[in-house]
Scaffold this active site. Sequence first.
Site, short mmCIF file in Angstrom:
data_model
loop_
_atom_site.label_atom_id
_atom_site.label_comp_id
_atom_site.label_asym_id
_atom_site.label_seq_id
_atom_site.Cartn_x
_atom_site.Cartn_y
_atom_site.Cartn_z
N LYS A 79 0.81 -1.22 0.00
CA LYS A 79 0.00 0.00 0.00
C LYS A 79 0.84 1.28 0.00
O LYS A 79 0.38 2.33 -0.43
CB LYS A 79 -0.94 0.02 1.22
CG LYS A 79 -2.09 -0.96 1.13
CD LYS A 79 -2.99 -0.81 2.34
CE LYS A 79 -4.17 -1.74 2.25
NZ LYS A 79 -5.20 -1.45 3.26
N ASN A 100 -4.97 2.06 -1.66
CA ASN A 100 -5.46 0.69 -1.82
C ASN A 100 -6.24 0.51 -3.12
O ASN A 100 -6.72 -0.58 -3.40
CB ASN A 100 -6.33 0.25 -0.63
CG ASN A 100 -7.71 0.89 -0.69
OD1 ASN A 100 -7.87 2.00 -1.19
ND2 ASN A 100 -8.71 0.19 -0.20
N ASP A 115 -10.06 2.91 2.16
CA ASP A 115 -10.24 2.37 3.52
C ASP A 115 -10.99 3.38 4.40
O ASP A 115 -11.90 3.02 5.14
CB ASP A 115 -8.89 2.04 4.16
CG ASP A 115 -8.25 0.81 3.51
OD1 ASP A 115 -8.99 -0.07 3.04
OD2 ASP A 115 -7.00 0.74 3.48
N ASN A 163 -2.39 3.15 22.33
CA ASN A 163 -1.63 2.05 21.72
C ASN A 163 -0.64 1.49 22.72
O ASN A 163 -0.20 2.19 23.63
CB ASN A 163 -0.87 2.57 20.48
CG ASN A 163 -0.38 1.44 19.61
OD1 ASN A 163 -1.12 0.51 19.32
ND2 ASN A 163 0.89 1.50 19.21
P1 ATR Z 1 -2.52 -2.96 10.68
O1 ATR Z 1 -1.94 -2.49 9.40
O2 ATR Z 1 -3.59 -4.02 10.53
O3 ATR Z 1 -2.97 -1.85 11.54
P2 ATR Z 1 -0.05 -3.21 12.14
O4 ATR Z 1 0.47 -2.04 11.41
O5 ATR Z 1 0.83 -4.39 12.34
O6 ATR Z 1 -1.36 -3.77 11.43
O7 ATR Z 1 -0.62 -2.71 13.57
C1 ATR Z 1 -1.09 -3.59 14.53
C2 ATR Z 1 -1.62 -2.79 15.72
O8 ATR Z 1 -2.14 -3.72 16.69
C3 ATR Z 1 -0.56 -1.98 16.43
O9 ATR Z 1 -1.17 -0.82 16.95
C4 ATR Z 1 -0.12 -2.91 17.57
O10 ATR Z 1 0.42 -2.26 18.68
P3 ATR Z 1 2.01 -1.87 18.73
O11 ATR Z 1 2.16 -0.65 17.87
O12 ATR Z 1 2.29 -1.58 20.17
O13 ATR Z 1 2.75 -3.07 18.20
C5 ATR Z 1 -1.45 -3.53 17.92
N1 ATR Z 1 -1.28 -4.83 18.60
C6 ATR Z 1 -0.99 -6.01 18.01
N2 ATR Z 1 -0.93 -6.99 18.94
C7 ATR Z 1 -1.18 -6.40 20.15
C8 ATR Z 1 -1.29 -6.88 21.50
N3 ATR Z 1 -1.12 -8.17 21.79
N4 ATR Z 1 -1.57 -5.98 22.47
C9 ATR Z 1 -1.75 -4.67 22.20
N5 ATR Z 1 -1.69 -4.16 20.94
C10 ATR Z 1 -1.40 -5.00 19.93
#
Ligand code: ATR
Length: 308
Positions: A79, A100, A115, A163
């Site tokens: 993307k 996208n 999106d 976050n």
């Molecule tokens: P996407 O493009 O689907 O948003 P991503 O860029 O990998 O995927 O982002 C995933 C999000 O889920 C992030 O905000 C991540 O938090 P971090 O920035 O701290 O990594 C969050 N996330 C994933 N697993 C998590 C968990 N077990 N607990 C809390 N936040 C989580």
Amino acid sequence: MEDKMTSYDHIKGTTAVYGLIGDPVEHTLSPLIHNTLAGLTGQDLVYVPWRVKAEDVGDCIRGAYALNVQGLNVTVPHKIGVMEHLKSVDEKAAAIGAVNTLIRTEGGYAGYNTDHMGLKRALEADGITLTGRDVVILGAGGAARAAAFLCAFERAGSVYIMNRSTDKARSLCEDVNEYIKRQGPSVDAELCKPLALNACDELPAGDVIAIQATSVGLYPHVDEAVITDDPFYTRISYGYDMVYKPAKTRFMKLVTEHGGRAACGLKMLMYQGVAAYELWRGIDVSDNVTDRLYPKLSEAAGIREDQA
Ligand code: ATR
């Protein structure tokens, strides 16, 4: 076999070709969305998935253009990387920093981001508009980014980005606030504020819209939610979970148990596709059509919305 053969009878020399590029693409629901829309709206087109490696994206875009491909969807992980191969990028997509949807234009493809449009329409389907409202976004990745910029486009009241990694929340807030600042001096340049996941008491007291934009709670981890604290959910009057499998996530259950309304991400998925289809074909897709598409999508996603 006979049936499968006849189902391709509609593909002719005049049939416009569209597709999806990503890696992986094996589980995508986009072909179902677009080929169903083609059938329901009587348009002569076909939509196919293509798995494309990151190093091949430039060749892929040039090749698609040479093959007269009329439009493309772009998914993870392309993307952002695809943008350098485009003739132009729409202003909102440029602000988000991701596209996208590609539309064929004279001399190359134009990039859009549907999106944020999909999220807007999914919320509107539940009677929710973001203008002037307090919003909390859980997550700071790509999905949260589209949600945060939608809040900016729609002039939400205050936006809190919670976050696990507060650095990422801060960085997303800075990007959105910079964008707001560029829109002119009359708008609130501090729209977005970063918060740690345990800072629920800094949210406004009630009537907050929550957008769950992490992958936490996604099947098969159905008992997980990124926040489970009561003081968070007592503030939430409506919760949208971008996760769509299961149809009732733990986050959604927590919202409804505390008296709020909640919805899963399948409508956002559908409407981002519908918005791309409308851009490509220059038509408005009616509610009558989306009402027929949605159950097919739900079935293909393997979810039952009446299931707890
Ligand atoms: P996407 O493009 O689907 O948003 P991503 O860029 O990998 O995927 O982002 C995933 C999000 O889920 C992030 O905000 C991540 O938090 P971090 O920035 O701290 O990594 C969050 N996330 C994933 N697993 C998590 C968990 N077990 N607990 C809390 N936040 C989580």
